[in-house]
Design a protein around this motif. Sequence first.
Motif, mmCIF file in Angstrom:
data_model
loop_
_atom_site.group_PDB
_atom_site.id
_atom_site.type_symbol
_atom_site.label_atom_id
_atom_site.label_comp_id
_atom_site.label_asym_id
_atom_site.label_seq_id
_atom_site.Cartn_x
_atom_site.Cartn_y
_atom_site.Cartn_z
ATOM 1 N N LYS A 158 30.587 16.295 -35.096
ATOM 2 C CA LYS A 158 31.574 15.230 -35.264
ATOM 3 C C LYS A 158 32.519 15.623 -36.373
ATOM 4 O O LYS A 158 32.087 16.099 -37.421
ATOM 5 C CB LYS A 158 30.835 13.949 -35.613
ATOM 6 C CG LYS A 158 31.697 12.727 -35.825
ATOM 7 C CD LYS A 158 30.812 11.549 -36.209
ATOM 8 C CE LYS A 158 31.638 10.328 -36.502
ATOM 9 N NZ LYS A 158 30.788 9.198 -36.946
ATOM 10 N N GLU A 203 35.252 14.053 -38.774
ATOM 11 C CA GLU A 203 35.827 12.793 -39.223
ATOM 12 C C GLU A 203 37.002 13.031 -40.139
ATOM 13 O O GLU A 203 36.975 13.930 -40.971
ATOM 14 C CB GLU A 203 34.756 11.990 -39.976
ATOM 15 C CG GLU A 203 33.981 11.057 -39.065
ATOM 16 C CD GLU A 203 33.062 10.141 -39.824
ATOM 17 O OE1 GLU A 203 33.277 8.929 -39.785
ATOM 18 O OE2 GLU A 203 32.133 10.669 -40.475
ATOM 19 N N ASP A 225 40.721 8.318 -35.719
ATOM 20 C CA ASP A 225 39.376 8.125 -35.196
ATOM 21 C C ASP A 225 38.629 9.448 -35.210
ATOM 22 O O ASP A 225 39.242 10.510 -35.115
ATOM 23 C CB ASP A 225 39.447 7.575 -33.772
ATOM 24 C CG ASP A 225 40.002 6.164 -33.748
ATOM 25 O OD1 ASP A 225 40.612 5.789 -32.745
ATOM 26 O OD2 ASP A 225 39.829 5.454 -34.767
ATOM 27 N N PRO A 226 37.313 9.399 -35.304
ATOM 28 C CA PRO A 226 36.564 10.658 -35.300
ATOM 29 C C PRO A 226 36.708 11.399 -33.978
ATOM 30 O O PRO A 226 36.818 10.784 -32.923
ATOM 31 C CB PRO A 226 35.117 10.217 -35.530
ATOM 32 C CG PRO A 226 35.080 8.793 -35.133
ATOM 33 C CD PRO A 226 36.431 8.246 -35.430
ATOM 34 N N SER A 247 26.217 9.519 -32.873
ATOM 35 C CA SER A 247 27.228 9.088 -33.826
ATOM 36 C C SER A 247 27.327 7.573 -33.870
ATOM 37 O O SER A 247 27.597 6.995 -34.930
ATOM 38 C CB SER A 247 28.573 9.704 -33.439
ATOM 39 O OG SER A 247 29.603 9.206 -34.248
ATOM 40 N N THR A 249 25.882 11.569 -38.812
ATOM 41 C CA THR A 249 26.958 12.556 -38.797
ATOM 42 C C THR A 249 26.421 13.962 -38.572
ATOM 43 O O THR A 249 27.145 14.939 -38.708
ATOM 44 C CB THR A 249 27.711 12.529 -40.148
ATOM 45 O OG1 THR A 249 26.753 12.757 -41.202
ATOM 46 C CG2 THR A 249 28.397 11.195 -40.367
#
Lengths: 152, 121
Positions: free
Chosen positions: B58, B60, B65-66, B94, B99
Amino acid sequence: MASEELEENLSELQIGENGEKKPVENDVSEGAVKVSCFTEDLQDVTLHFQIVNFSKQIYAWIGCNSAKLGHLYAAATTRPNNNVSVTSLLGSTSDNTGSSIARRIVLKTGLNVVIACNIPKDSPMLEATAERKLVERLASLGYFRPKEKHSN
Amino acid sequence: METGSNNSLPTQFPVSHKSFSLNIKGNKTDIVICKYDDSFMVMATQIGCMGTILHARKEESVSTDPTFHVAVIFGKRDEPFLVACARQLIEHTSSYGSTRPLVLSLGLKDHSPVINLPSVF
């Protein structure tokens, strides 16, 4: 449904960051895949080992004082002469601490292996000790090829 | 099996894992889930080996937005539904607030998305 059971198992594993670790038996054998976990306390480091025995492959994780995944390597015999090839899957290609372990495991077992290792670089003695402990456990699990007997 | 002083309290193995088997569309599927300090490892196999290995993480940022980055690191690179499966799983973890990146290995007999992949996860 199978997906519901998997979701239930995932939630039991407490994926959230605040989840507590559940006590785990060192050897768990559910289904056809056996997972072996053990720890070796050396003088100044603690080595953790996890071996997942698939029928045609071995996955092993070696942890040095921590439970980080580390670098991931795959090794197998390749054509044309069944020489062993190793490749780095995850992690820095300049740090090949686990690649030699992976290569020698393939030489001894003949199986494909995937090794995850977080041993710090430039620690040849630690690497050798970790490999020896892993080899001992694999031998006890019956993974080594029988030595050919030479008739005199 | 642990070595060390007999006087020390037995410590838990630092990596928690779960291993189980499912029957998916008549194929016995062995699944192993491991939780490391910095990642998750999920292995699902019907063929006795790890198969294709994917890495998903992920990314971020503050303002947007991720986003998720998924890549095949070993095995079949021409099966988009394996990537979709990893993408779905990293989004699922997620959503629980994790994370940690995910290493997913899929050794499936049938890569048909209709038949197999939704059933696995």
